[in-house]
Design a protein around this motif. Structure first.
Motif, PDB file in Angstrom:
ATOM      1  N   ALA A  12     -43.741  26.696  17.583  1.00  0.00           N
ATOM      2  CA  ALA A  12     -43.218  25.585  16.790  1.00  0.00           C
ATOM      3  C   ALA A  12     -42.332  26.078  15.665  1.00  0.00           C
ATOM      4  CB  ALA A  12     -44.381  24.750  16.217  1.00  0.00           C
ATOM      5  N   VAL A  13     -42.801  27.096  14.933  1.00  0.00           N
ATOM      6  CA  VAL A  13     -42.003  27.620  13.842  1.00  0.00           C
ATOM      7  C   VAL A  13     -40.758  28.306  14.384  1.00  0.00           C
ATOM      8  CG1 VAL A  13     -41.947  29.257  11.931  1.00  0.00           C
ATOM      9  CG2 VAL A  13     -43.971  27.842  12.306  1.00  0.00           C
ATOM     10  N   GLY A  14     -40.910  29.005  15.516  1.00  0.00           N
ATOM     11  CA  GLY A  14     -39.737  29.641  16.127  1.00  0.00           C
ATOM     12  C   GLY A  14     -38.687  28.625  16.490  1.00  0.00           C
ATOM     13  N   GLY A 434     -43.501  17.010   8.745  1.00  0.00           N
ATOM     14  CA  GLY A 434     -44.905  17.237   9.043  1.00  0.00           C
ATOM     15  C   GLY A 434     -45.257  18.650   9.462  1.00  0.00           C
ATOM     16  N   LEU A 435     -44.242  19.509   9.640  1.00  0.00           N
ATOM     17  CA  LEU A 435     -44.505  20.861  10.134  1.00  0.00           C
ATOM     18  C   LEU A 435     -44.138  21.932   9.129  1.00  0.00           C
ATOM     19  CD1 LEU A 435     -45.169  22.879  12.427  1.00  0.00           C
ATOM     20  CD2 LEU A 435     -42.775  22.661  13.172  1.00  0.00           C
ATOM     21  N   LEU A 436     -42.932  21.874   8.563  1.00  0.00           N
ATOM     22  CA  LEU A 436     -42.423  22.993   7.785  1.00  0.00           C
ATOM     23  C   LEU A 436     -41.470  22.494   6.719  1.00  0.00           C
ATOM     24  CD1 LEU A 436     -42.251  26.163   7.680  1.00  0.00           C
ATOM     25  CD2 LEU A 436     -40.249  25.964   9.165  1.00  0.00           C
ATOM     26  N   THR A 437     -41.506  23.156   5.559  1.00  0.00           N
ATOM     27  CA  THR A 437     -40.569  22.851   4.494  1.00  0.00           C
ATOM     28  C   THR A 437     -40.094  24.147   3.862  1.00  0.00           C
ATOM     29  OG1 THR A 437     -40.236  21.640   2.431  1.00  0.00           O
ATOM     30  CG2 THR A 437     -42.407  22.621   2.767  1.00  0.00           C
ATOM     31  N   GLY A 438     -38.857  24.144   3.398  1.00  0.00           N
ATOM     32  CA  GLY A 438     -38.307  25.328   2.763  1.00  0.00           C
ATOM     33  C   GLY A 438     -38.947  25.601   1.423  1.00  0.00           C
ATOM     34  N   ASP A 472     -39.670  50.786   0.832  1.00  0.00           N
ATOM     35  CA  ASP A 472     -40.728  50.025   0.172  1.00  0.00           C
ATOM     36  C   ASP A 472     -40.218  48.605  -0.074  1.00  0.00           C
ATOM     37  OD1 ASP A 472     -43.031  49.300  -1.122  1.00  0.00           O
ATOM     38  OD2 ASP A 472     -42.503  50.257  -3.024  1.00  0.00           O
ATOM     39  N   TYR A 473     -40.836  47.626   0.619  1.00  0.00           N
ATOM     40  CA  TYR A 473     -40.401  46.237   0.564  1.00  0.00           C
ATOM     41  C   TYR A 473     -41.381  45.386  -0.243  1.00  0.00           C
ATOM     42  CZ  TYR A 473     -37.485  47.479   4.620  1.00  0.00           C
ATOM     43  OH  TYR A 473     -36.594  48.061   5.464  1.00  0.00           O
ATOM     44  N   THR A 474     -40.842  44.426  -0.982  1.00  0.00           N
ATOM     45  CA  THR A 474     -41.655  43.409  -1.657  1.00  0.00           C
ATOM     46  C   THR A 474     -40.997  42.049  -1.466  1.00  0.00           C
ATOM     47  OG1 THR A 474     -40.492  43.826  -3.750  1.00  0.00           O
ATOM     48  CG2 THR A 474     -42.588  44.973  -3.403  1.00  0.00           C
ATOM     49  N   ASP A 475     -41.802  40.998  -1.632  1.00  0.00           N
ATOM     50  CA  ASP A 475     -41.334  39.613  -1.549  1.00  0.00           C
ATOM     51  C   ASP A 475     -40.712  39.280  -0.203  1.00  0.00           C
ATOM     52  OD1 ASP A 475     -42.156  39.011  -4.158  1.00  0.00           O
ATOM     53  OD2 ASP A 475     -40.266  39.718  -5.003  1.00  0.00           O
ATOM     54  N   LEU A 476     -41.278  39.838   0.867  1.00  0.00           N
ATOM     55  CA  LEU A 476     -40.794  39.501   2.198  1.00  0.00           C
ATOM     56  C   LEU A 476     -41.188  38.075   2.560  1.00  0.00           C
ATOM     57  CD1 LEU A 476     -41.627  42.793   4.123  1.00  0.00           C
ATOM     58  CD2 LEU A 476     -39.377  42.034   3.327  1.00  0.00           C
ATOM     59  N   ARG A 477     -40.408  37.474   3.443  1.00  0.00           N
ATOM     60  CA  ARG A 477     -40.603  36.071   3.799  1.00  0.00           C
ATOM     61  C   ARG A 477     -41.897  35.856   4.574  1.00  0.00           C
ATOM     62  NH1 ARG A 477     -35.824  33.190   6.924  1.00  0.00           N
ATOM     63  NH2 ARG A 477     -36.544  34.512   8.649  1.00  0.00           N
ATOM     64  N   THR A 478     -42.611  34.810   4.217  1.00  0.00           N
ATOM     65  CA  THR A 478     -43.811  34.371   4.942  1.00  0.00           C
ATOM     66  C   THR A 478     -43.739  32.860   5.140  1.00  0.00           C
ATOM     67  OG1 THR A 478     -44.975  34.219   2.814  1.00  0.00           O
ATOM     68  CG2 THR A 478     -45.333  36.223   4.139  1.00  0.00           C
ATOM     69  N   VAL A 479     -44.626  32.362   5.970  1.00  0.00           N
ATOM     70  CA  VAL A 479     -44.760  30.919   6.175  1.00  0.00           C
ATOM     71  C   VAL A 479     -46.184  30.551   5.746  1.00  0.00           C
ATOM     72  CG1 VAL A 479     -44.577  29.017   7.800  1.00  0.00           C
ATOM     73  CG2 VAL A 479     -43.134  31.032   8.087  1.00  0.00           C
ATOM     74  N   GLU A 480     -46.294  29.864   4.619  1.00  0.00           N
ATOM     75  CA  GLU A 480     -47.568  29.651   3.942  1.00  0.00           C
ATOM     76  C   GLU A 480     -48.166  28.282   4.256  1.00  0.00           C
ATOM     77  OE1 GLU A 480     -48.890  31.971   1.875  1.00  0.00           O
ATOM     78  OE2 GLU A 480     -47.201  33.375   1.932  1.00  0.00           O
ATOM     79  N   GLY A 481     -49.484  28.282   4.486  1.00  0.00           N
ATOM     80  CA  GLY A 481     -50.204  27.022   4.565  1.00  0.00           C
ATOM     81  C   GLY A 481     -50.311  26.398   3.186  1.00  0.00           C
ATOM     82  N   ALA A 485     -55.534  21.399   5.537  1.00  0.00           N
ATOM     83  CA  ALA A 485     -54.995  21.008   6.836  1.00  0.00           C
ATOM     84  C   ALA A 485     -53.876  21.938   7.299  1.00  0.00           C
ATOM     85  CB  ALA A 485     -54.476  19.570   6.772  1.00  0.00           C
ATOM     86  N   ILE A 486     -53.535  22.935   6.492  1.00  0.00           N
ATOM     87  CA  ILE A 486     -52.517  23.955   6.763  1.00  0.00           C
ATOM     88  C   ILE A 486     -51.095  23.367   6.691  1.00  0.00           C
ATOM     89  CG2 ILE A 486     -51.599  25.628   8.412  1.00  0.00           C
ATOM     90  CD1 ILE A 486     -54.387  26.018   9.470  1.00  0.00           C
ATOM     91  N   TYR A 487     -50.872  22.293   7.430  1.00  0.00           N
ATOM     92  CA  TYR A 487     -49.540  21.712   7.475  1.00  0.00           C
ATOM     93  C   TYR A 487     -49.347  20.717   6.345  1.00  0.00           C
ATOM     94  CZ  TYR A 487     -49.478  23.779  12.112  1.00  0.00           C
ATOM     95  OH  TYR A 487     -49.540  24.667  13.157  1.00  0.00           O
ATOM     96  N   PRO A 488     -48.140  20.524   5.853  1.00  0.00           N
ATOM     97  CA  PRO A 488     -46.916  21.230   6.261  1.00  0.00           C
ATOM     98  C   PRO A 488     -46.895  22.655   5.717  1.00  0.00           C
ATOM     99  CG  PRO A 488     -46.414  19.782   4.439  1.00  0.00           C
ATOM    100  CD  PRO A 488     -47.844  19.514   4.800  1.00  0.00           C
ATOM    101  N   LEU A 489     -46.301  23.551   6.472  1.00  0.00           N
ATOM    102  CA  LEU A 489     -46.132  24.922   6.054  1.00  0.00           C
ATOM    103  C   LEU A 489     -44.953  25.023   5.089  1.00  0.00           C
ATOM    104  CD1 LEU A 489     -46.457  26.500   9.607  1.00  0.00           C
ATOM    105  CD2 LEU A 489     -48.264  26.242   7.893  1.00  0.00           C
TER     106      LEU A 489
END
Length: 635
Positions: A12-14, A434-438, A472-481, A485-489
């Motif tokens: 779904a996220v893909g 209902g699924l994802l928001t920036g 050494d990486y920091t602040d990499l992108r994630t998709v957070e609950g 109910a987890i969603y919207p991410l």
């Protein structure tokens, strides 16, 4: 979360991220020209001394560049038999190049080739024109279709280049340089076909007065897998150059279009692309060997995908640079520039969308780099770029490099650099109801890189380069609950970690008519979520990358008119989505019938059938054996 739920969530996220992304040359001193003799006539010293501009933003021999730099020459491209930029980039051992389907490729350096195929940590330029899109900070490779014979070289630098090239030059820089129009006079016609592809190219060049030259060209490309998965594209353009010992002026432009031939099941629209660009560059060299250069370009692209999403992007950029020396032991490069993009995003029925639908993004930058000669054998290179963007404000990208010449044929170098990937529209504005928001507060992804390398020419027949890095990486992108109910991410910055690896390549002349090129890369990733992260996808979404890959090319001149070339490319398993390890073997036979006419036949994937990359949003494509017949006529 169960395995099935995780797979469904990834799909779904893909779909959302990939649909959003799909909907949706450097300033340098006047360069010395690369020799265009056949490969067999180029010595190892000449090959290692090819001049590049990507490392220091001024012309310097490859064997003096303190970075992990690999150059794909025009002869390399011709002898590979490839008719596309991604095909040419396969020749670089410091890149992962994986084909997804008939039109799309996943290309990255030092990892982070995301499962959607949208690598976003590499800067790509064609003659100084940045071709990454502000929609997802990646490249649409299906929109780049030059006549391959018009390319002078492709410079591939793995490692950060933010100090000179700015944001998004995090894990690498690809600098595609076309030939001066003075080198492409006359008529060229080229064409070829196989059961899965066809390519045509036509170019004519001539003189303009005493100091000018021009060329015009047209090209067409067709790629298919299983009907109706067929992509067709056309491109045309021009370039004109005027110059003397003091001044040089370039004007060039391109226009292109592409489409899927037949509609596939489930489509609500026929995918298609169109766009164009125009670029101007002027440089002047002064008597004290200082130089100034000014460049500006306009670029427009329009893209419509099968879900009905349409995106239009207009970009304007201008840069100025000044090179000069001080006190006899310092070489300075200073510059400034701006880039403004305006995009309009129209969603399809029930698709993800960008909110707001239209944005104007502005980026302004200043940079300076000083090469200080500490001794006759040692240089210290210090640089800093200050860049302001519409999302996060001011970003700073400093670097320090040390280059020590152990001898006239050996270079030892080390570097510490900071680079950032600034937010894209997908990061901040993507929404799927209902699924994802920036993430409205999404910050730049950050990298501190440590590198060391050694380059040597121990004999007239051998040249090689070794490099190692720790990132050494920091602040990499994630998709957070966002709740029970987890969603919207929500898109956030909840990941960090490090990667390290080795890269090596070299060339060896066995005889006057036989050369061997070899290269490889090892990559290890250790990423983890921050303690407060509610990401539910895991580190797999940060990149689907092989731990190891290697290439071996054999180039033979069998007599004065026949070329016999073979290449072996081995890639280890991709973990998630899983793609099995594979070995691809290609073979090319070329014959110059006359000085004007050359015929060739190239076999790809001769011994197996395999997938190279899986995007969960698209059908899995496996690539089998194909044989490409081609002809080239020059006058």
């Amino acid at each position: 979360m169960s395995l099935k739920q995780r797979v469904d969530w990834q799909h779904a996220v893909g779909v959302a991220v990939f649909a959003a992304s799909l909907a949706s040359g450097p300033v340098h001193a006047q360069e010395a020209k690369l020799k265009t003799d056949p490969l067999s006539d180029l010595s190892i010293e000449e090959l290692s001394g090819v001049e590049i501009t990507s490392v220091s933003r001024r012309a310097q021999p490859l064997n003096e560049a303190p970075a992990a730099a690999f150059v794909i020459t025009s002869d390399d491209i011709e002898r590979a038999g490839t008719r596309s930029l991604p095909g040419a980039l396969r020749l670089a051992p410091n890149l992962q190049v994986a084909r997804i389907d008939a039109a799309n490729y996943a290309i990255s350096a030092r990892g982070f080739n995301q499962p959607s195929g949208t690598a976003n940590k590499m800067l790509v330029m064609i003659d100084g024109r940045i071709i990454y899109t502000p929609l997802f900070s990646g490249v649409f490779w299906d929109a780049q279709n030059p006549v391959m014979e018009d390319l002078d070289r492709i410079e591939v630098v793995s490692g950060p280049g933010g100090t000179l090239w700015g944001s998004n030059a995090v894990n690498g820089v690809i600098n595609i340089v076309s030939r001066d129009a003075h080198e492409t006079t006359g008529l060229l016609a080229t064409g070829g076909a196989s059961d899965t592809s066809a390519a045509l190219g036509l170019r004519y060049g001539g003189r303009i007065g005493e100091s000018g030259a021009f060329r015009v060209y047209g090209s067409g490309l067709r790629r298919s897998l299983n009907n109706p998965d067929e992509w067709q594209s056309l491109q045309g353009g021009f370039r004109a150059d005027w110059g003397n010992a003091r001044d040089a002026l370039t004007l060039q432009g391109d226009i292109y279009g592409g489409k899927q031939k037949d509609e596939m099941a489930g489509q609500v629209a026929d995918p298609k692309i169109e766009g164009g660009n125009v670029l101007g560059r002027w440089s002047r060299r002064f008597e004290d060997d200082s130089a100034v250069e000014v460049q500006a370009y306009y670029d427009r692209s329009v893209r419509k995908v099968s879900s009905g999403i349409k995106a239009e992007v207009d970009a304007f950029a201008a840069d100025a640079q000044y090179n000069f020396s001080l006190f006899g032991n310092q070489d300075w490069v200073i510059g400034a520039g701006a880039r403004v993009t305006d995009d309009t995003f129209t969603p399809g029925p029930g698709t993800a969308f960008l909110d707001p639908a239209n944005r104007t993004l502005e980026t302004y930058h200043l940079y300076a780099q000083d090469t200080l000669k500490l001794s006759s054998a040692t240089d210290l290179i210090l640089g800093l770029k200050a860049e302001h963007n519409s999302y996060t404000g001011m970003e700073y990208m400093p670097s320090a490099r040390l280059a020590h010449r152990l001898s006239t044929t050996q270079l030892l170098w080390a570097a510490v650099s900071r680079a950032v990937r600034t937010p894209s529209r997908v990061d901040t504005d993507l929404s799927a109801t209902g699924l994802l928001t920036g993430g409205s507060d999404f910050s730049s992804e950050k990298l501190i890189a440590y590198e060391i390398g050694y380059r040597s020419q121990p004999s007239e027949r051998l040249w090689f380069s070794l490099s190692a890095y720790y990132n050494d990486y920091t602040d990499l992108r994630t998709v957070e609950g966002t709740g029970p109910a987890i969603y919207p991410l929500m898109i956030g910055n909840g990941m960090k970690g490090h990667t390290y690896g080795l890269e090596a390549w070299g060339s060896y002349i066995l005889t006057d008519w036989w050369r061997i090129n070899a290269g490889g890369a090892l990559l290890h990733k250790d990423l983890k979520l921050d303690s407060g992260s509610a990401d539910i996808g895991g580190v797999a979404l940060a990149g689907n990358d092989p731990k190891a890959q290697a290439t071996l090319r054999s180039l033979m001149d069998v007599g004065s008119r026949t070329e016999l070339d073979a290449s072996v490319r081995a890639v280890s398993e991709l973990p998630d989505p899983k793609v099995s390890a594979y070995v691809a073997v290609d073979l090319r036979l070329g014959y110059r019938v006359t000085d004007e006419l050359e015929l060739s036949v190239t076999g790809y994937n001769l011994f197996d059938k395999h997938a190279e990359f899986i995007n969960p949003s698209l059908p899995v494509a496996e690539f089998s054996r194909s044989v490409f017949f081609s002809a080239r006529w020059r006058q």
